[in-house]
Design an enzyme around this catalytic site. Structure first.
Site, PDB file in Angstrom:
ATOM      1  N   ASP A  42       0.826  -1.213   0.000  1.00 56.55           N
ATOM      2  CA  ASP A  42       0.000   0.000   0.000  1.00 56.55           C
ATOM      3  C   ASP A  42       0.857   1.258   0.000  1.00 56.55           C
ATOM      4  OD1 ASP A  42      -2.222  -1.553   0.020  1.00 56.55           O
ATOM      5  OD2 ASP A  42      -2.619  -1.336   2.172  1.00 56.55           O
ATOM      6  N   GLU A 118      -6.759 -31.025 -17.215  1.00 56.34           N
ATOM      7  CA  GLU A 118      -6.878 -29.797 -16.421  1.00 56.34           C
ATOM      8  C   GLU A 118      -8.155 -29.872 -15.591  1.00 56.34           C
ATOM      9  OE1 GLU A 118      -7.104 -26.531 -19.173  1.00 56.34           O
ATOM     10  OE2 GLU A 118      -5.424 -27.314 -20.340  1.00 56.34           O
ATOM     11  N   LYS A 120     -11.775 -28.621 -14.487  1.00 60.50           N
ATOM     12  CA  LYS A 120     -12.849 -27.873 -15.120  1.00 60.50           C
ATOM     13  C   LYS A 120     -13.378 -26.875 -14.098  1.00 60.50           C
ATOM     14  CE  LYS A 120     -16.924 -28.389 -18.014  1.00 60.50           C
ATOM     15  NZ  LYS A 120     -17.615 -27.227 -17.489  1.00 60.50           N
ATOM     16  N   LYS A 304      -7.654 -32.623 -22.904  1.00 60.98           N
ATOM     17  CA  LYS A 304      -7.412 -32.023 -24.219  1.00 60.98           C
ATOM     18  C   LYS A 304      -6.299 -32.779 -24.929  1.00 60.98           C
ATOM     19  CE  LYS A 304      -8.642 -27.498 -22.369  1.00 60.98           C
ATOM     20  NZ  LYS A 304      -8.188 -26.201 -21.858  1.00 60.98           N
ATOM     21  N   LYS A 328     -17.450 -34.864 -16.295  1.00 58.50           N
ATOM     22  CA  LYS A 328     -18.204 -34.145 -15.263  1.00 58.50           C
ATOM     23  C   LYS A 328     -18.347 -35.018 -14.018  1.00 58.50           C
ATOM     24  CE  LYS A 328     -20.779 -30.682 -16.184  1.00 58.50           C
ATOM     25  NZ  LYS A 328     -21.479 -30.245 -17.393  1.00 58.50           N
ATOM     26  N   CYS A 441     -36.266 -19.092  19.899  1.00 56.40           N
ATOM     27  CA  CYS A 441     -36.649 -19.216  21.308  1.00 56.40           C
ATOM     28  C   CYS A 441     -36.669 -17.819  21.906  1.00 56.40           C
ATOM     29  CB  CYS A 441     -35.614 -20.086  22.034  1.00 56.40           C
ATOM     30  SG  CYS A 441     -35.762 -19.988  23.833  1.00 56.40           S
ATOM     31  N   CYS A 446     -31.966 -18.598  27.701  1.00 56.47           N
ATOM     32  CA  CYS A 446     -31.993 -20.005  27.276  1.00 56.47           C
ATOM     33  C   CYS A 446     -30.577 -20.585  27.387  1.00 56.47           C
ATOM     34  CB  CYS A 446     -32.491 -20.108  25.840  1.00 56.47           C
ATOM     35  SG  CYS A 446     -32.417 -21.794  25.196  1.00 56.47           S
TER      36      CYS A 446
HETATM   37  S1  IVH Z   1     -11.472 -25.495 -22.717  1.00 59.61           S
HETATM   38  C1  IVH Z   1     -13.326 -25.150 -27.055  1.00 59.61           C
HETATM   39  N1  IVH Z   1     -10.607 -25.744 -20.258  1.00 59.61           N
HETATM   40  O1  IVH Z   1     -16.133 -25.336 -19.524  1.00 59.61           O
HETATM   41  C2  IVH Z   1     -13.803 -24.734 -25.707  1.00 59.61           C
HETATM   42  N2  IVH Z   1     -12.848 -25.055 -20.611  1.00 59.61           N
HETATM   43  O2  IVH Z   1     -18.237 -26.918 -20.808  1.00 59.61           O
HETATM   44  C3  IVH Z   1     -13.170 -25.523 -24.655  1.00 59.61           C
HETATM   45  N3  IVH Z   1     -14.089 -24.599 -18.561  1.00 59.61           N
HETATM   46  O3  IVH Z   1     -17.108 -22.909 -21.875  1.00 59.61           O
HETATM   47  C4  IVH Z   1     -12.933 -24.816 -23.417  1.00 59.61           C
HETATM   48  N4  IVH Z   1     -12.442 -25.079 -17.169  1.00 59.61           N
HETATM   49  O4  IVH Z   1     -16.207 -22.101 -19.608  1.00 59.61           O
HETATM   50  C5  IVH Z   1     -11.647 -25.428 -21.056  1.00 59.61           C
HETATM   51  N5  IVH Z   1      -9.716 -25.984 -18.131  1.00 59.61           N
HETATM   52  C6  IVH Z   1     -10.739 -25.676 -18.924  1.00 59.61           C
HETATM   53  C7  IVH Z   1     -11.984 -25.259 -18.414  1.00 59.61           C
HETATM   54  C8  IVH Z   1     -13.026 -24.965 -19.293  1.00 59.61           C
HETATM   55  C9  IVH Z   1     -13.695 -24.667 -17.281  1.00 59.61           C
HETATM   56  C10 IVH Z   1     -15.436 -24.227 -19.020  1.00 59.61           C
HETATM   57  C11 IVH Z   1     -15.480 -23.191 -20.121  1.00 59.61           C
HETATM   58  C12 IVH Z   1     -16.244 -23.830 -21.236  1.00 59.61           C
HETATM   59  C13 IVH Z   1     -17.023 -24.882 -20.521  1.00 59.61           C
HETATM   60  C14 IVH Z   1     -17.418 -25.998 -21.466  1.00 59.61           C
END
Ligand code: IVH
Length: 681
Positions: A42, A118, A120, A304, A328, A441, A446
């Site tokens: 700061d 990665e 999600k 990926k 998922k 209450c 209490c």
């Molecule tokens: S890759 C081509 N990587 O999940 C689009 N998406 O269900 C691929 N998301 O719209 C996206 N973590 O909002 C990618 N490590 C990750 C992610 C991720 C969360 C979300 C993203 C996407 C949705 C698809």
């Protein structure tokens, strides 16, 4: 020094401070590894602000002082994406994942198939566009939400406030990452769980409905028209794609994540290369275990294909790439029977129903209790004792009753739960205020309230009395040693040592902890007293503003509402609390015991000192009261009518005669954005 030399010196120092502050922002917000204290940060930021104020021509939009700027005047513009922001196909089991892997290998036609796994992240995806900067580096040009995938909204002013988004990238960082000056980064904006809780506490205080989950909260926040509010919400950004001229990096996904790290972006540390379905499943299982402790929500894992050439060969279906898939998590659930419903009484006297379940094994633990929230919840579901229910354990720890299960094997229960009319702890009457979902209450004495008050008083984050847990409190009450939290301070080592499972040593330790808590200070005491709606932040604001418990107790509603985040609901709760004789006595007992109930008063801000404002018309964001409070807390005055002495008229929609008068008298007129700008200095 000549004026010229002085400017040169200022320019040099400004550049130095900016580089330094960027480095420390990166360490703090991206690496999670701060090297200097907040106070030191700061201090340096203030030095930069001061220098920039003295040399306004040296201010640039990528300065660390410029994160929070004006709001978009016309709302959010629509912007087309450089390439579509697609969605992902889903898999829910190892079999589905294996099917996908097989398809990928077939279609890859011999090209390498390796995967990057990665997390999600459960937020919303955004695209950040960077453009060349004069220093040979790059700067954030604009940021866009996903929208419908083709066209999103320009939310740049909000994105800039997210501290893990670099607003400037240095030439050295570009070089290290091997990236040109213009590029695009895509990733996920998320709201950490702590920030989410804080936001909902605040909404509750304001009488607003809470946001249902961090994803919605993050989405709502990014579409807020006031950047200073977004800045306070604590959003976080994780980067996962890098595009150059609308094309993914040729080096592949894993190398992309490394490049993003080199550019100064926050990249989620939980990622792995996985080349077989088994390895991917292992990563997924690990992610599920980590889920509860990450501090932000995830709803699965994204897999990926790593190599860019293979990605191109695989291509896209209409809505999703063939080279990536989302695994998922499914909410972990079990079916069990409600054996009973118990009522517990909290510190404020609130009654909470809890379902007693036939023990069921869900996702690694045995569950035998689930919260039922309040009477409304039970009524809405039509829940009966003996019902079979689906119990879910999501990312959070507390199990929930999701729905009633009814089929041949699971007949409905038969016994309706009667909400108690008497408190199960003390037998006093139970009431339910009209506008509230909770039963309470009515008995101020209490025993459950006292027990919960003691536990709350000693809790971590409140008075922090280690060792004052369930067992100790229970015994103190049974032995009749305490009748209020103040009595804690007159306990002797002998008395404590006389309790079950307490030896001389643990008794001395507890006594020391109790004594130590006397120095916790006003904010902690205010929290510890258990005034409704007064949580950590509010307590701190009150302590800073008033400096002593006496000043808080003497304050009027108006004076209380002067404090940040305190509105009529909280001021009423505070007045009610101190209006009770018993509570005033408690304060006196704490004082007599030597508990410190003072705090350092905040220096009043003086930005608007000497200025008088007149408000007229309806402002777009702030209510009249909020605008007034903000002006006054910055040292300014407000007046009801315009005169020659008026410094500014702040005009909103449908401003009337006051605006005309200002024009006649030549008093400068501001809109709300202008006022907010002045308040920010
Ligand atoms: S890759 C081509 N990587 O999940 C689009 N998406 O269900 C691929 N998301 O719209 C996206 N973590 O909002 C990618 N490590 C990750 C992610 C991720 C969360 C979300 C993203 C996407 C949705 C698809």
């Amino acid at each position: 020094m000549s004026g010229h030399e002085e400017t040169n010196e200022a320019a040099r120092r400004i550049a130095e401070l900016r580089a330094d502050l960027r480095k420390h922002e990166h360490l703090y917000y991206v690496m999670d590894a701060p090297e200097i204290s907040d106070a030191e940060y700061d201090a340096r930021m203030n030095e930069l602000k001061k220098l920039e104020a003295e040399h306004p021509d040296l201010v640039t939009p990528d300065s660390p002082t410029q994160r929070v700027g004006g709001r978009p005047a016309e709302g959010f513009k629509k912007v087309a994406h450089s390439r579509a922001m697609l969605s992902l196909d889903n898999a829910y089991s190892a079999e589905e994942l294996a099917d996908w892997d097989r398809r990928v290998r077939e279609l890859a036609g011999g090209l390498p198939v390796e995967y990057t796994a990665e997390l999600k992240l459960d937020g919303l995806s955004v695209a950040l566009h960077y453009e060349p900067a004069e220093d040979g580096g790059a700067r954030l040009a604009y940021g866009v939400t996903r929208g419908d995938g083709q066209v999103g909204e320009d939310v740049t002013s909000n994105i800039r406030t997210i501290r893990s988004v670099p607003i400037a990238v240095s030439p050295a960082q570009l070089k290290k990452a091997g990236v040109p000056q213009a590029f695009e980064v895509r990733g996920e904006a998320v709201m950490p769980q702590k920030a989410f809780e804080r936001m909902n506490e605040e909404r509750e205080r304001q009488g607003l409905a809470p946001a249902v989950n961090p994803r919605n909260a993050a989405a709502g926040t990014l579409r807020t028209l006031e950047p200073s509010i977004v800045a306070q919400r604590g959003l976080m950004f994780f980067a996962y794609f890098l595009l150059i001229d609308g094309e993914y990096m040729a080096a592949g996904q894993n190398a992309t994540l490394d490049a993003l790290t080199a550019l100064g972006f926050r990249v989620n540390p939980h990622r792995e290369r996985a080349h077989t379905v088994e390895a991917m499943m292992q990563f997924i299982e690990k992610a599920e275990e980590q889920r509860a402790t990450l501090g932000y929500e995830i709803d699965g894992v994204v897999l990926k294909v790593d190599a860019h050439a293979t990605q191109q060969r695989l291509g896209y279906t209409g809505r999703a790439p063939r080279w990536a898939i989302a695994y998922k998590f499914t909410a972990k659930a079990g079916i069990t029977q409600i054996q009973d419903i118990l009522i517990t009484v909290g510190r404020t006297g609130k009654l909470t129903p809890t379902a007693v379940l036939a023990p069921v094994f869900i996702g690694g633990t045995t569950v035998s209790r689930a919260t039922l929230h309040n009477a409304d919840f039970i009524e809405r579901m039509g829940l009966l004792i003996g019902d079979w229910v689906k119990v879910e354990r999501g990312g959070d720890v507390i199990p929930k009753v999701a729905e009633i299960v009814e089929d041949a094997e699971h007949p409905r229960g038969t016994r309706k739960f009667e909400y108690p009319k008497q408190c199960p702890e003390c037998g006093s009457d139970v009431v339910r205020a009209e506008s509230e979902a909770d039963h309470r209450c009515v008995n101020a004495d209490c025993p459950a309230k006292l027990r919960e008050s003691l536990l709350h008083f000693g809790a971590r984050g409140v008075m922090n009395i280690e060792g004052l847990g369930d067992a100790a409190v229970q015994q103190l009450l049974e032995l009749g040693l305490v009748h209020s939290v103040a009595d804690l301070y007159s306990l002797t080592v002998e008395q404590l040592a006389g309790m079950e499972r307490f030896a001389e040593k643990s008794a001395t330790a507890l006594k020391d902890e109790i004594d130590r808590s006397k120095k916790a200070g006003l904010a902690r005491v205010l929290m510890g007293l258990g005034i409704r709606f007064v949580g950590e932040r509010t307590a701190e604001f009150l302590a800073e503003e008033f400096g002593s418990i006496d000043a808080v107790m003497a304050a009027s509603a108006e004076e209380l509402e002067y404090v940040e985040e305190v509105g009529p609901r909280i001021s009423a709760a505070i007045l009610e609390f101190f209006g009770r004789e018993k509570n005033r006595e408690l304060v006196e007992h704490l004082r007599a015991a030597g508990v410190d109930m003072t705090a350092e008063k905040k220096q009043r801000s003086t930005q608007l000192a000497g200025l008088t404002f007149v408000l007229t018309g309806t402002l777009p964001i702030l209510t009249r009261e909020e605008a007034k409070a903000r002006i006054e807390s910055a040292g300014g005055k407000t007046a009801g009518s315009v005169s020659k002495k008026t410094s500014y008229v702040v005009a909103g929609e449908e401003a009337g005669s006051k605006l005309d008068k200002a024009r006649t008298l030549g008093v400068p007129v501001l809109d709300e954005a202008g006022l907010l700008q002045m308040l920010r200095g």
